[in-house]
Design a protein around this motif. Structure first.
Motif, PDB file in Angstrom:
ATOM      1  N   SER A 169       0.811  -1.227   0.000  1.00 55.67           N
ATOM      2  CA  SER A 169       0.000   0.000   0.000  1.00 55.67           C
ATOM      3  C   SER A 169       0.842   1.274   0.000  1.00 55.67           C
ATOM      4  O   SER A 169       0.294   2.374   0.051  1.00 55.67           O
ATOM      5  N   ALA A 170       2.144   1.143  -0.070  1.00 57.50           N
ATOM      6  CA  ALA A 170       3.028   2.318  -0.004  1.00 57.50           C
ATOM      7  C   ALA A 170       3.001   3.106  -1.298  1.00 57.50           C
ATOM      8  O   ALA A 170       2.892   2.547  -2.394  1.00 57.50           O
ATOM      9  N   GLY A 171       3.114   4.432  -1.177  1.00 58.15           N
ATOM     10  CA  GLY A 171       3.118   5.316  -2.327  1.00 58.15           C
ATOM     11  C   GLY A 171       4.496   5.434  -2.960  1.00 58.15           C
ATOM     12  O   GLY A 171       5.498   4.956  -2.396  1.00 58.15           O
ATOM     13  N   ALA A 197      12.439   3.087   0.451  1.00 57.21           N
ATOM     14  CA  ALA A 197      12.242   2.360   1.701  1.00 57.21           C
ATOM     15  C   ALA A 197      11.615   0.999   1.431  1.00 57.21           C
ATOM     16  O   ALA A 197      12.018  -0.009   2.022  1.00 57.21           O
ATOM     17  N   VAL A 198      10.638   0.970   0.541  1.00 56.05           N
ATOM     18  CA  VAL A 198       9.979  -0.289   0.203  1.00 56.05           C
ATOM     19  C   VAL A 198      10.978  -1.261  -0.418  1.00 56.05           C
ATOM     20  O   VAL A 198      10.983  -2.463  -0.105  1.00 56.05           O
ATOM     21  N   GLU A 199      11.835  -0.748  -1.277  1.00 60.95           N
ATOM     22  CA  GLU A 199      12.842  -1.605  -1.908  1.00 60.95           C
ATOM     23  C   GLU A 199      13.801  -2.179  -0.874  1.00 60.95           C
ATOM     24  O   GLU A 199      14.128  -3.376  -0.901  1.00 60.95           O
ATOM     25  N   MET A 227       9.731  -2.295  12.334  1.00 57.58           N
ATOM     26  CA  MET A 227       9.639  -0.865  12.615  1.00 57.58           C
ATOM     27  C   MET A 227       9.655  -0.071  11.319  1.00 57.58           C
ATOM     28  O   MET A 227       8.904   0.898  11.153  1.00 57.58           O
ATOM     29  N   GLY A 228      10.508  -0.483  10.380  1.00 57.87           N
ATOM     30  CA  GLY A 228      10.539   0.185   9.079  1.00 57.87           C
ATOM     31  C   GLY A 228       9.223   0.067   8.347  1.00 57.87           C
ATOM     32  O   GLY A 228       8.733   1.033   7.744  1.00 57.87           O
ATOM     33  N   VAL A 229       8.634  -1.110   8.398  1.00 58.33           N
ATOM     34  CA  VAL A 229       7.352  -1.332   7.727  1.00 58.33           C
ATOM     35  C   VAL A 229       6.260  -0.467   8.353  1.00 58.33           C
ATOM     36  O   VAL A 229       5.424   0.115   7.640  1.00 58.33           O
ATOM     37  N   CYS A 257      15.165   3.357   6.894  1.00 58.83           N
ATOM     38  CA  CYS A 257      15.521   2.266   5.982  1.00 58.83           C
ATOM     39  C   CYS A 257      16.889   2.438   5.332  1.00 58.83           C
ATOM     40  O   CYS A 257      17.284   1.635   4.476  1.00 58.83           O
ATOM     41  N   GLU A 258      17.636   3.456   5.754  1.00 58.16           N
ATOM     42  CA  GLU A 258      19.008   3.610   5.269  1.00 58.16           C
ATOM     43  C   GLU A 258      19.980   2.686   6.006  1.00 58.16           C
ATOM     44  O   GLU A 258      21.084   2.457   5.549  1.00 58.16           O
ATOM     45  N   ARG A 259      19.562   2.133   7.130  1.00 59.93           N
ATOM     46  CA  ARG A 259      20.437   1.311   7.962  1.00 59.93           C
ATOM     47  C   ARG A 259      20.466  -0.134   7.463  1.00 59.93           C
ATOM     48  O   ARG A 259      19.733  -0.509   6.549  1.00 59.93           O
ATOM     49  N   ASP A 260      21.299  -0.930   8.134  1.00 68.63           N
ATOM     50  CA  ASP A 260      21.307  -2.363   7.881  1.00 68.63           C
ATOM     51  C   ASP A 260      20.067  -2.940   8.557  1.00 68.63           C
ATOM     52  O   ASP A 260      20.003  -3.069   9.776  1.00 68.63           O
TER      53      ASP A 260
END
Length: 621
Positions: free
Chosen positions: A510-512, A518-520, A560-562, A585-588
């Motif tokens: 559902s992400a835009g 971030a989704v990737e 948490m990212g989701v 979502c830039e982190r590992d």
């Protein structure tokens, strides 16, 4: 240029001082007007009439924590858009800032003390707490900080409402949040067992400050903490009236001044024999104090001297014939406290996330007041970057906390699907262990934002770090909970992980477009995690135990990212919500895969770890 001016000014002052020293050895004549003029204007006026100068740092003020929390208000507007919820939390936020926070400081400054004997030698075992601690109990009843979870006024969202209120309360509570966690846990156990102690339940969940009881949780004995199945030595002896007398030693008892308590013991047969292991452990409840004000067969040996949580009495207790009621079925004590552990771990998470939010709020407030190097802290990009990183950590933790509270509410009201029940089982230990670590890191970094003042006890800031340190220990250490995650996977036949993967995949769909990076990142991490689990489970299942901690961290970071992406996909989401999701979502996101790729879980790595850790020990034993 600046350095040159400073050096020139310093040389002028030294010349004048030198002339004064020479003159003083031969004459008492003061410096001439011309000589005084050689001293730069800033060299002497500041301290000419005062011993400490005229500059003081401005104190960061605690403002209404509800109105200051944009994410909390947005979350409630999205999920619980009830006007009286916002009104109640707004008013409570004012009470926290205007009244409760000061009471919490008083609890810190006036810790409990133990009086074992009265003046004439009689043993009394009294724990003396400050008046502010007593007021905290009254406020807790008035505000329904436990009751709200059982009144279920908002149906499946009642736990979200209750925990939102506790989230505002915890950083100012002077650790009264701990007795409330124990009380909530006790009420949960009694409810789940079919109300075997109804009067106690009604008191534990009362809004009447004269009727309200708090509960202790006396499980830990000298042989260990989390391993209650093998560590419980307390013996219960059956009495003719159906009650029991308990004899044993409780090594670590929180909320020792409570009115009521739950505890574990082994029932002895007619010959005094008990059953070993978890099958021999039963759950009991008891009132702590008799009608005469004396303890119920309890001797308080000493109060623990702790790193933090000094506001709350924690003691070693000798149970010397404490009268108790059997609460669980015989031999079902460990199983009976499972619901309590779920709830107290959520309370622990509330305290962790609340501590993170509070230090960010105070640091942000301070950055608008404190001026260094010619400008306010908020105008220094590096300082803003640091606080933003703390904000992102806090947002991820908050959303996962609220999701677990939502799942708990769904389960308690009978509306949880099988997937939601599996998610609750998996995510409860995950969110507790991860936020316990996050809180220590975020609060520590937050103290640094105040410079030296962050290290000064008078400010109240160091206590936040001391108290945060216990959050990774209470209700199961990080390693214990990591193994509990594996246990949930094993006992469910992998269904808890299946629920996790399905939930994550649905939310990401559902992400835009703004959230595509971030989704990737999340999708890639999820795929890598699935491959790791499948390969390890089939080829080398023993490796999962060694990887348990990193696996739990991976589950936490991905989820948490989701949730950040999900919140940022809401119609009323702000640009800040989107940015927070992207930054997270830039982190590992999947450290378990990264460590495995480096061979970190191999037998060779374990051998090398052992050799490094114990190097030289063989030479000294």
């Amino acid at each position: 240029m600046i350095l040159e001016v400073c050096l020139r000014s310093k040389q002028q002052v030294l010349r004048v001082i030198g002339r004064q020293l020479v003159r003083s050895s031969s004459s008492s004549a003061p410096l001439s007007r011309t000589e005084l003029d050689d001293v730069p204007p800033t060299a002497h006026p500041l301290f000419s009439h005062a011993a400490i100068g005229s500059f003081f740092q401005e104190q960061p003020l605690l403002k209404n924590p509800f109105t200051q929390d944009a994410l909390l208000r947005a979350y409630l507007r999205r999920h619980l858009p009830v006007q009286d919820v916002e009104s109640d939390l707004r008013l409570f936020g004012e009470r926290v800032a205007d009244e409760i926070d000061d009471l919490g400081r008083q609890c810190e400054q006036n810790p409990p003390r133990l009086q074992q004997y009265e003046a004439w030698g009689q043993r009394v075992d009294r724990i003396i707490t400050c008046p502010a601690w007593t007021l905290m109990k009254e406020i807790s009843a008035q505000e329904g900080l436990v009751a709200a979870g059982y009144e279920r006024r908002y149906g499946e969202w009642s736990r979200v409402y209750q925990m939102s209120k506790l989230y505002l309360y915890a950083p100012s509570a002077g650790l009264y949040s701990c007795p409330l966690a124990m009380t909530d846990g006790a009420a949960k156990v009694i409810e789940s067992l079919g109300m075997p102690a109804r009067e106690a339940f009604e008191r534990l969940t009362s809004r009447d400050e004269k009727q309200f009881w708090t509960s202790g949780q006396w499980m830990t004995e000298r042989r260990g903490g989390s391993d209650v199945a093998n560590g419980t030595e307390t013996v219960a002896r059956r009495q003719e009236d159906g009650h029991f007398r308990l004899h044993g030693f409780k090594w670590f008892t929180s909320a020792t001044d409570a009115d009521f308590t739950l505890t574990l013991a082994r029932i002895a047969d007619s010959r005094g024999h008990t059953t070993p292991g978890s099958r021999g452990v039963s759950l009991f409840c008891a009132e702590v104090w008799g009608s005469d004000g004396r303890t119920n067969g309890i001797q308080i040996q000493r109060l623990k001297d702790k790193l933090g949580t000094r506001q709350m009495p924690t003691a070693e207790l000798l149970l010397d014939g404490m009268q108790a009621q059997l609460l669980s079925a015989e031999g079902r004590g460990v199983a009976s406290i499972a619901n309590m552990l779920t709830l107290t771990r959520i309370h622990n998470t509330v305290s962790a996330v609340a501590a993170m939010r509070r230090i960010v709020q105070l640091s942000r407030e301070y950055s608008n007041k404190r001026s260094v190097f010619g400008k306010l802290l908020k105008d220094h990009p590096l300082h803003v970057q640091t606080l933003t990183r703390l904000e992102v950590e806090t947002r991820g933790a908050f959303l996962m906390l609220m999701e677990v509270c939502r799942l708990l509410g769904r389960e308690e009201t009978g509306g949880a699907s099988e997937r939601e029940s599996h998610l609750l089982r998996l995510l409860t230990p995950v969110v507790k262990l991860y936020t316990g670590k996050q809180a220590v890191a975020v609060v520590s970094e937050g103290l640094e934002c105040f410079g030296g003042q962050g290290y000064i006890e008078d400010t109240g800031l160091p206590g936040m770090l001391r108290d945060a340190q216990v959050l990774s220990i209470w209700e199961g250490t990080t390693n214990v909970l990591s193994l509990d995650v594996l246990r949930s996977v094993s006992k469910s036949g992998g269904r808890v992980l299946q629920a996790f993967f399905l939930d994550v995949e649905e939310r990401l769909r559902s992400a835009g477009p703004a959230l595509a990076p971030a989704v990737e990142a999340l999708g890639s991490s999820l795929s890598a995690l699935a491959k790791f689990i499948q390969k390890t489970a089939t080829q080398n299942p023993e490796k999962l135990e060694l990887a348990a901690r990193d696996l739990a961290y991976s589950l936490a970071r991905i989820y948490m990212g989701v949730l950040l992406v999900d919140h940022a996909s809401w119609d009323e989401a702000s640009d800040a919500d989107v940015y927070a999701a992207l930054r997270w979502c830039e982190r590992d996101l999947c450290p378990v895969v990264s460590v495995d790729a480096r061979g970190g879980y191999s037998a060779e790595a374990t051998a090398t770890d052992r050799a490094l850790l114990y190097q030289g020990l063989e030479d000294t034993t």
